[in-house]
Design a protein around this motif. Structure first.
Motif, PDB file in Angstrom:
ATOM      1  N   LEU A  39       0.818  -1.214   0.000  1.00 11.24           N
ATOM      2  CA  LEU A  39       0.000   0.000   0.000  1.00 11.24           C
ATOM      3  C   LEU A  39       0.851   1.264   0.000  1.00 11.24           C
ATOM      4  CD1 LEU A  39      -2.775  -1.033   2.559  1.00 11.24           C
ATOM      5  CD2 LEU A  39      -2.972  -0.901   0.069  1.00 11.24           C
ATOM      6  N   ARG A  42      -1.296   5.928   2.460  1.00  9.00           N
ATOM      7  CA  ARG A  42      -2.722   6.173   2.253  1.00  9.00           C
ATOM      8  C   ARG A  42      -3.111   7.445   2.999  1.00  9.00           C
ATOM      9  NH1 ARG A  42      -6.809   1.951   3.505  1.00  9.00           N
ATOM     10  NH2 ARG A  42      -7.524   2.176   1.353  1.00  9.00           N
ATOM     11  N   ASP A  73     -14.120   2.905   2.833  1.00  9.70           N
ATOM     12  CA  ASP A  73     -12.838   2.455   2.288  1.00  9.70           C
ATOM     13  C   ASP A  73     -13.041   1.230   1.399  1.00  9.70           C
ATOM     14  OD1 ASP A  73     -10.292   1.540   1.771  1.00  9.70           O
ATOM     15  OD2 ASP A  73      -9.603   1.663   3.830  1.00  9.70           O
ATOM     16  N   LEU A  75     -10.922  -0.790   0.195  1.00  8.47           N
ATOM     17  CA  LEU A  75     -10.070  -1.907   0.584  1.00  8.47           C
ATOM     18  C   LEU A  75     -10.751  -2.755   1.652  1.00  8.47           C
ATOM     19  CD1 LEU A  75      -6.999  -2.790  -0.025  1.00  8.47           C
ATOM     20  CD2 LEU A  75      -6.602  -1.989   2.302  1.00  8.47           C
ATOM     21  N   ALA A 126      -8.879   4.272  -3.696  1.00  7.09           N
ATOM     22  CA  ALA A 126      -8.523   2.880  -3.957  1.00  7.09           C
ATOM     23  C   ALA A 126      -7.120   2.816  -4.565  1.00  7.09           C
ATOM     24  CB  ALA A 126      -9.529   2.269  -4.923  1.00  7.09           C
ATOM     25  N   PRO A 127      -6.471   1.663  -4.509  1.00  7.27           N
ATOM     26  CA  PRO A 127      -5.188   1.507  -5.211  1.00  7.27           C
ATOM     27  C   PRO A 127      -5.364   1.840  -6.690  1.00  7.27           C
ATOM     28  CG  PRO A 127      -5.554  -0.331  -3.720  1.00  7.27           C
ATOM     29  CD  PRO A 127      -6.832   0.446  -3.753  1.00  7.27           C
ATOM     30  N   LEU A 220      -5.983  -8.410  -2.994  1.00 11.37           N
ATOM     31  CA  LEU A 220      -6.924  -7.524  -2.314  1.00 11.37           C
ATOM     32  C   LEU A 220      -6.892  -6.098  -2.874  1.00 11.37           C
ATOM     33  CD1 LEU A 220      -9.078  -6.953  -0.246  1.00 11.37           C
ATOM     34  CD2 LEU A 220      -7.299  -6.692   1.491  1.00 11.37           C
ATOM     35  N   PRO A 221      -5.713  -5.470  -3.068  1.00 10.67           N
ATOM     36  CA  PRO A 221      -5.724  -4.154  -3.717  1.00 10.67           C
ATOM     37  C   PRO A 221      -6.366  -4.191  -5.097  1.00 10.67           C
ATOM     38  CG  PRO A 221      -3.616  -4.524  -2.650  1.00 10.67           C
ATOM     39  CD  PRO A 221      -4.358  -5.832  -2.589  1.00 10.67           C
ATOM     40  N   ALA A 224     -10.089  -4.222  -4.546  1.00 10.03           N
ATOM     41  CA  ALA A 224     -10.539  -2.906  -4.087  1.00 10.03           C
ATOM     42  C   ALA A 224     -10.602  -1.911  -5.246  1.00 10.03           C
ATOM     43  CB  ALA A 224      -9.605  -2.390  -3.000  1.00 10.03           C
TER      44      ALA A 224
END
Length: 284
Positions: A39, A42, A73, A75, A126-127, A220-221, A224
Protein backbone atom coordinates in the motif's frame (compact mmCIF):
# COMPACT_ATOMS: atom_id res chain seq x y z
CA UNK A 1 -6.11 19.74 16.01
CA UNK A 2 -2.41 19.02 16.46
CA UNK A 3 -0.01 21.09 14.41
CA UNK A 4 -0.12 20.28 10.71
CA UNK A 5 2.86 18.10 9.84
CA UNK A 6 3.16 16.43 13.25
CA UNK A 7 4.36 12.84 12.81
CA UNK A 8 3.79 9.90 15.12
CA UNK A 9 6.04 6.96 14.18
CA UNK A 10 5.35 3.40 15.28
CA UNK A 11 6.27 -0.10 14.22
CA UNK A 12 5.83 -0.54 10.43
CA UNK A 13 4.10 2.83 9.90
CA UNK A 14 4.12 6.56 10.65
CA UNK A 15 1.09 8.86 10.83
CA UNK A 16 1.36 12.45 9.67
CA UNK A 17 -1.43 14.67 10.96
CA UNK A 18 -2.91 17.21 8.55
CA UNK A 19 -5.77 19.67 8.91
CA UNK A 20 -8.43 17.34 7.51
CA UNK A 21 -6.75 13.95 7.17
CA UNK A 22 -4.10 11.54 8.39
CA UNK A 23 -1.40 10.53 5.94
CA UNK A 24 -0.21 7.02 6.76
CA UNK A 25 3.15 5.91 5.38
CA UNK A 26 4.00 2.23 5.68
CA UNK A 27 7.53 0.87 5.98
CA UNK A 28 8.81 -1.51 3.34
CA UNK A 29 11.06 -3.63 5.55
CA UNK A 30 11.16 -7.41 5.68
CA UNK A 31 9.20 -7.46 8.95
CA UNK A 32 6.40 -5.23 7.68
CA UNK A 33 3.27 -7.18 6.64
CA UNK A 34 3.32 -7.46 2.85
CA UNK A 35 -0.05 -5.79 2.41
CA UNK A 36 1.12 -2.67 4.22
CA UNK A 37 4.33 -2.57 2.19
CA UNK A 38 2.32 -2.86 -1.02
CA UNK A 39 0.00 0.00 0.00
CA UNK A 40 3.02 2.29 0.63
CA UNK A 41 0.92 5.24 1.83
CA UNK A 42 -2.72 6.17 2.25
CA UNK A 43 -4.43 9.44 3.01
CA UNK A 44 -7.40 8.93 5.34
CA UNK A 45 -9.81 11.90 5.37
CA UNK A 46 -11.20 12.58 8.83
CA UNK A 47 -14.65 12.46 7.21
CA UNK A 48 -14.03 8.72 6.68
CA UNK A 49 -13.32 8.09 10.39
CA UNK A 50 -16.01 7.22 12.92
CA UNK A 51 -13.83 6.93 16.01
CA UNK A 52 -10.36 6.51 17.51
CA UNK A 53 -9.28 3.88 20.03
CA UNK A 54 -6.18 3.32 22.14
CA UNK A 55 -5.68 -0.09 23.72
CA UNK A 56 -2.89 -2.25 25.17
CA UNK A 57 -1.04 -4.31 22.58
CA UNK A 58 1.22 -7.34 22.79
CA UNK A 59 4.63 -7.46 24.42
CA UNK A 60 4.83 -3.95 25.88
CA UNK A 61 3.03 -2.01 23.17
CA UNK A 62 -0.09 0.09 22.75
CA UNK A 63 -2.24 0.25 19.65
CA UNK A 64 -3.71 3.46 18.28
CA UNK A 65 -6.42 2.73 15.74
CA UNK A 66 -8.70 4.72 13.49
CA UNK A 67 -12.16 3.20 13.18
CA UNK A 68 -13.30 3.81 9.61
CA UNK A 69 -16.94 4.41 8.77
CA UNK A 70 -18.66 1.49 7.07
CA UNK A 71 -18.53 1.91 3.31
CA UNK A 72 -15.80 4.57 3.37
CA UNK A 73 -12.84 2.45 2.29
CA UNK A 74 -12.93 0.19 -0.79
CA UNK A 75 -10.07 -1.91 0.58
CA UNK A 76 -12.00 -2.85 3.73
CA UNK A 77 -15.22 -3.29 1.76
CA UNK A 78 -13.49 -5.79 -0.52
CA UNK A 79 -11.81 -7.52 2.45
CA UNK A 80 -15.20 -8.02 4.14
CA UNK A 81 -13.67 -8.65 7.57
CA UNK A 82 -11.10 -11.22 6.37
CA UNK A 83 -7.93 -9.25 7.14
CA UNK A 84 -5.69 -10.50 9.92
CA UNK A 85 -4.95 -8.05 12.72
CA UNK A 86 -1.34 -7.53 11.67
CA UNK A 87 -2.41 -6.43 8.19
CA UNK A 88 -4.98 -3.90 9.41
CA UNK A 89 -3.96 -0.63 7.69
CA UNK A 90 -5.66 1.46 10.40
CA UNK A 91 -3.51 0.25 13.33
CA UNK A 92 -0.41 2.02 14.64
CA UNK A 93 1.58 -0.05 17.12
CA UNK A 94 3.74 1.97 19.53
CA UNK A 95 6.03 1.20 22.48
CA UNK A 96 4.07 1.31 25.75
CA UNK A 97 6.17 4.23 27.02
CA UNK A 98 4.60 6.41 24.30
CA UNK A 99 1.07 5.81 25.55
CA UNK A 100 0.67 9.36 26.91
CA UNK A 101 1.68 10.85 23.57
CA UNK A 102 -0.64 8.47 21.72
CA UNK A 103 -3.52 9.46 24.01
CA UNK A 104 -2.89 13.11 23.20
CA UNK A 105 -3.17 12.47 19.47
CA UNK A 106 -6.21 10.25 19.99
CA UNK A 107 -7.99 13.04 21.86
CA UNK A 108 -7.01 15.58 19.20
CA UNK A 109 -8.38 13.37 16.44
CA UNK A 110 -11.63 12.66 18.28
CA UNK A 111 -12.27 16.39 18.65
CA UNK A 112 -12.17 16.77 14.86
CA UNK A 113 -14.46 13.92 13.86
CA UNK A 114 -17.82 14.85 12.37
CA UNK A 115 -18.83 11.81 10.32
CA UNK A 116 -20.93 8.96 11.68
CA UNK A 117 -22.86 6.06 10.26
CA UNK A 118 -22.26 4.36 6.91
CA UNK A 119 -20.69 6.50 4.19
CA UNK A 120 -22.74 7.03 1.04
CA UNK A 121 -19.64 6.69 -1.15
CA UNK A 122 -16.01 5.73 -0.89
CA UNK A 123 -14.02 8.46 0.85
CA UNK A 124 -10.60 6.76 0.81
CA UNK A 125 -8.83 6.37 -2.51
CA UNK A 126 -8.52 2.88 -3.96
CA UNK A 127 -5.19 1.51 -5.21
CA UNK A 128 -4.44 2.86 -8.66
CA UNK A 129 -4.64 0.82 -11.86
CA UNK A 130 -3.05 -0.75 -13.80
CA UNK A 131 -2.87 -3.76 -11.50
CA UNK A 132 -2.30 -7.46 -12.10
CA UNK A 133 -1.57 -10.68 -10.24
CA UNK A 134 -1.19 -14.38 -10.90
CA UNK A 135 -3.86 -16.71 -9.62
CA UNK A 136 -3.56 -20.50 -9.74
CA UNK A 137 -5.52 -20.84 -12.96
CA UNK A 138 -4.84 -17.56 -14.75
CA UNK A 139 -3.51 -14.05 -14.77
CA UNK A 140 -5.86 -11.20 -13.78
CA UNK A 141 -5.24 -7.67 -15.01
CA UNK A 142 -7.12 -4.39 -14.64
CA UNK A 143 -6.42 -1.18 -16.55
CA UNK A 144 -9.04 0.95 -14.79
CA UNK A 145 -11.81 0.17 -17.29
CA UNK A 146 -11.61 -3.53 -18.09
CA UNK A 147 -10.79 -6.66 -16.08
CA UNK A 148 -9.16 -9.46 -18.04
CA UNK A 149 -8.56 -13.09 -17.14
CA UNK A 150 -6.01 -15.01 -19.22
CA UNK A 151 -6.11 -18.71 -18.39
CA UNK A 152 -3.01 -20.82 -17.69
CA UNK A 153 -3.04 -24.16 -19.45
CA UNK A 154 -1.43 -25.76 -16.41
CA UNK A 155 -4.15 -24.73 -13.97
CA UNK A 156 -7.40 -23.71 -15.65
CA UNK A 157 -10.31 -26.14 -15.76
CA UNK A 158 -11.69 -27.45 -19.04
CA UNK A 159 -14.78 -25.29 -18.46
CA UNK A 160 -12.63 -22.15 -18.46
CA UNK A 161 -10.70 -23.28 -21.50
CA UNK A 162 -13.95 -23.85 -23.36
CA UNK A 163 -15.12 -20.36 -22.39
CA UNK A 164 -11.80 -18.80 -23.44
CA UNK A 165 -9.99 -15.80 -22.02
CA UNK A 166 -12.38 -13.32 -20.48
CA UNK A 167 -12.80 -9.52 -20.59
CA UNK A 168 -15.24 -7.63 -18.36
CA UNK A 169 -15.91 -3.92 -18.77
CA UNK A 170 -16.51 -2.12 -15.48
CA UNK A 171 -19.93 -1.11 -16.84
CA UNK A 172 -20.91 -4.81 -16.96
CA UNK A 173 -20.14 -5.47 -13.30
CA UNK A 174 -22.16 -4.94 -10.14
CA UNK A 175 -19.60 -6.02 -7.57
CA UNK A 176 -16.58 -8.08 -6.57
CA UNK A 177 -16.32 -11.08 -4.23
CA UNK A 178 -12.89 -11.62 -2.66
CA UNK A 179 -12.25 -14.69 -0.55
CA UNK A 180 -8.85 -14.60 1.11
CA UNK A 181 -6.17 -16.97 -0.21
CA UNK A 182 -5.43 -17.73 3.44
CA UNK A 183 -8.68 -19.70 3.76
CA UNK A 184 -10.17 -22.68 1.92
CA UNK A 185 -11.28 -22.03 -1.67
CA UNK A 186 -9.85 -18.52 -1.90
CA UNK A 187 -10.85 -16.71 -5.09
CA UNK A 188 -11.73 -13.45 -6.80
CA UNK A 189 -15.15 -13.47 -8.44
CA UNK A 190 -16.60 -10.71 -10.60
CA UNK A 191 -20.32 -10.23 -10.02
CA UNK A 192 -21.97 -9.54 -13.37
CA UNK A 193 -25.62 -10.44 -12.88
CA UNK A 194 -25.26 -13.95 -14.28
CA UNK A 195 -25.79 -17.07 -12.23
CA UNK A 196 -22.36 -18.36 -11.21
CA UNK A 197 -21.41 -22.06 -11.00
CA UNK A 198 -21.17 -23.36 -7.45
CA UNK A 199 -17.47 -24.20 -7.84
CA UNK A 200 -15.14 -21.22 -8.47
CA UNK A 201 -12.87 -23.29 -10.71
CA UNK A 202 -15.79 -23.77 -13.11
CA UNK A 203 -16.73 -20.08 -13.30
CA UNK A 204 -15.16 -18.04 -16.14
CA UNK A 205 -15.83 -14.88 -14.08
CA UNK A 206 -13.60 -16.16 -11.25
CA UNK A 207 -9.91 -16.79 -10.72
CA UNK A 208 -8.97 -19.19 -7.95
CA UNK A 209 -6.09 -18.84 -5.51
CA UNK A 210 -3.81 -21.47 -4.08
CA UNK A 211 -0.52 -21.88 -2.27
CA UNK A 212 1.60 -18.96 -3.43
CA UNK A 213 -1.03 -17.68 -5.86
CA UNK A 214 -3.23 -14.60 -5.43
CA UNK A 215 -1.55 -13.44 -2.19
CA UNK A 216 -3.42 -10.90 -0.08
CA UNK A 217 -1.03 -8.04 -0.87
CA UNK A 218 -1.69 -8.48 -4.61
CA UNK A 219 -5.25 -9.73 -4.95
CA UNK A 220 -6.92 -7.52 -2.31
CA UNK A 221 -5.72 -4.15 -3.72
CA UNK A 222 -6.80 -5.46 -7.12
CA UNK A 223 -10.28 -6.30 -5.80
CA UNK A 224 -10.54 -2.91 -4.09
CA UNK A 225 -9.59 -1.05 -7.28
CA UNK A 226 -12.20 -2.92 -9.31
CA UNK A 227 -14.85 -2.40 -6.64
CA UNK A 228 -14.14 1.34 -6.49
CA UNK A 229 -14.40 1.57 -10.29
CA UNK A 230 -17.72 -0.29 -10.25
CA UNK A 231 -19.19 1.86 -7.47
CA UNK A 232 -17.89 5.11 -8.89
CA UNK A 233 -18.38 4.65 -12.59
CA UNK A 234 -21.45 6.94 -12.77
CA UNK A 235 -21.41 8.99 -15.93
CA UNK A 236 -18.08 7.50 -16.96
CA UNK A 237 -19.57 4.03 -17.42
CA UNK A 238 -19.69 4.42 -21.18
CA UNK A 239 -16.01 4.17 -22.04
CA UNK A 240 -14.48 3.42 -25.43
CA UNK A 241 -13.73 -0.19 -26.16
CA UNK A 242 -10.14 -1.14 -25.49
CA UNK A 243 -8.30 -2.80 -28.35
CA UNK A 244 -6.87 -6.12 -27.23
CA UNK A 245 -3.29 -6.52 -28.39
CA UNK A 246 -2.45 -9.53 -30.52
CA UNK A 247 -1.17 -12.54 -28.64
CA UNK A 248 2.32 -13.92 -28.63
CA UNK A 249 2.42 -16.73 -31.26
CA UNK A 250 4.18 -19.03 -28.79
CA UNK A 251 1.37 -18.45 -26.29
CA UNK A 252 -1.24 -19.26 -28.94
CA UNK A 253 0.65 -22.44 -29.87
CA UNK A 254 0.66 -23.57 -26.22
CA UNK A 255 -3.06 -22.95 -25.96
CA UNK A 256 -3.85 -24.87 -29.12
CA UNK A 257 -1.67 -27.74 -27.91
CA UNK A 258 -3.51 -27.83 -24.58
CA UNK A 259 -6.86 -27.61 -26.38
CA UNK A 260 -5.81 -30.64 -28.42
CA UNK A 261 -5.01 -32.53 -25.22
CA UNK A 262 -8.49 -31.74 -23.85
CA UNK A 263 -10.00 -32.87 -27.15
CA UNK A 264 -8.12 -36.16 -27.10
CA UNK A 265 -9.19 -36.74 -23.50
CA UNK A 266 -12.83 -36.30 -24.49
CA UNK A 267 -13.29 -33.13 -22.44
CA UNK A 268 -13.90 -31.00 -25.52
CA UNK A 269 -16.20 -31.99 -28.39
CA UNK A 270 -15.15 -31.91 -32.05
CA UNK A 271 -17.26 -28.81 -32.62
CA UNK A 272 -15.90 -27.03 -29.55
CA UNK A 273 -12.35 -27.90 -30.59
CA UNK A 274 -12.86 -26.49 -34.09
CA UNK A 275 -14.50 -23.28 -32.89
CA UNK A 276 -11.98 -22.58 -30.15
CA UNK A 277 -9.00 -23.34 -32.37
CA UNK A 278 -10.33 -20.89 -34.96
CA UNK A 279 -10.74 -18.22 -32.24
CA UNK A 280 -7.15 -18.72 -31.10
CA UNK A 281 -5.77 -18.58 -34.62
CA UNK A 282 -7.72 -15.37 -35.24
CA UNK A 283 -5.76 -13.71 -32.42
CA UNK A 284 -2.48 -14.07 -34.32
Amino acid sequence: MSRMGDVLAGFHAAWEFESDSVLIRYERGLRTPKLLSALRERRIPLSAVAGVTLAPGKRGTVVLRLEPRAGADPLLEAAAGQLKEGSDPYRLVLPAERETLAEYYADELRSQLTGSGPAERFLVDAPEAPLSFKAYDGKASFDGRTVRFRWFWTGASSAKWKAGDQSFAVSELSGVEWRSPEVFEGHLRLVNGQEAPAQPDQDPATVVFGLGYGPVHESLPFAAAVLAAVRGRGASAAVPAVTVPRRDPADIADRIRHLGELHQAGLVTDEEFTVKKAELLAEL
